[in-house]
Design a protein around this motif. Structure first.
Motif, mmCIF file in Angstrom:
data_model
loop_
_atom_site.group_PDB
_atom_site.id
_atom_site.type_symbol
_atom_site.label_atom_id
_atom_site.label_comp_id
_atom_site.label_asym_id
_atom_site.label_seq_id
_atom_site.Cartn_x
_atom_site.Cartn_y
_atom_site.Cartn_z
ATOM 1 N N ASP A 87 8.720 -3.629 -2.797
ATOM 2 C CA ASP A 87 7.353 -3.119 -2.932
ATOM 3 C C ASP A 87 7.003 -2.124 -1.824
ATOM 4 O O ASP A 87 6.332 -1.125 -2.065
ATOM 5 C CB ASP A 87 6.341 -4.269 -2.909
ATOM 6 N N ILE A 88 7.463 -2.403 -0.607
ATOM 7 C CA ILE A 88 7.101 -1.570 0.540
ATOM 8 C C ILE A 88 8.074 -0.407 0.740
ATOM 9 O O ILE A 88 7.661 0.740 0.914
ATOM 10 C CB ILE A 88 7.031 -2.430 1.818
ATOM 11 N N ARG A 102 10.471 -15.025 5.746
ATOM 12 C CA ARG A 102 10.025 -15.152 4.360
ATOM 13 C C ARG A 102 11.056 -15.954 3.580
ATOM 14 O O ARG A 102 12.188 -16.114 4.009
ATOM 15 C CB ARG A 102 9.910 -13.779 3.685
ATOM 16 N N SER A 136 10.504 -13.932 -1.919
ATOM 17 C CA SER A 136 9.350 -13.137 -1.477
ATOM 18 C C SER A 136 9.799 -11.976 -0.594
ATOM 19 O O SER A 136 9.246 -10.878 -0.676
ATOM 20 C CB SER A 136 8.312 -13.996 -0.759
ATOM 21 N N PHE A 137 10.833 -12.197 0.217
ATOM 22 C CA PHE A 137 11.346 -11.107 1.047
ATOM 23 C C PHE A 137 11.862 -9.974 0.170
ATOM 24 O O PHE A 137 11.522 -8.806 0.388
ATOM 25 C CB PHE A 137 12.467 -11.601 1.971
ATOM 26 N N GLN A 180 11.208 -9.199 -2.944
ATOM 27 C CA GLN A 180 10.142 -8.517 -3.681
ATOM 28 C C GLN A 180 9.274 -7.672 -2.756
ATOM 29 O O GLN A 180 8.957 -6.518 -3.073
ATOM 30 C CB GLN A 180 9.279 -9.523 -4.438
ATOM 31 N N GLU A 181 8.876 -8.218 -1.621
ATOM 32 C CA GLU A 181 8.048 -7.458 -0.688
ATOM 33 C C GLU A 181 8.802 -6.243 -0.149
ATOM 34 O O GLU A 181 8.204 -5.179 0.045
ATOM 35 C CB GLU A 181 7.595 -8.353 0.467
#
Length: 69
Positions: free
Chosen positions: A32-33, A21, A25-26, A28-29
């Motif tokens: 989020d997870i 990623r 994006s890494f 944030q993801e």
């Protein structure tokens, strides 16, 4: 990779590369997870591994710290 090599000097770029990623994006993801930052999670992985090594080996705290990061 951080689980098998927690002592490496991980940074957001290297973690994102493993996750295939972009850095943003890494990050944030991951939050989020996992619900915590990559570095909070990495610290927890290192602490758990260090605790296990303290009980299972004769290594000193400084030796374990050098191995774990």
């Amino acid at each position: 990779m951080p689980h098998s090599q927690p002592g490496l000097h991980w940074n957001l770029t290297s973690l994102a590369r493993v996750g295939r990623r972009s850095r943003s994006s890494f990050a944030q993801e991951f939050v989020d997870i996992i619900r915590r930052t990559p570095f909070d999670y990495l610290r927890e992985v290192r602490m758990r591994k260090a605790a296990a090594m303290l009980t299972a080996s004769d290594d000193s705290i400084s030796e374990i710290g050098a191995k774990i990061g």
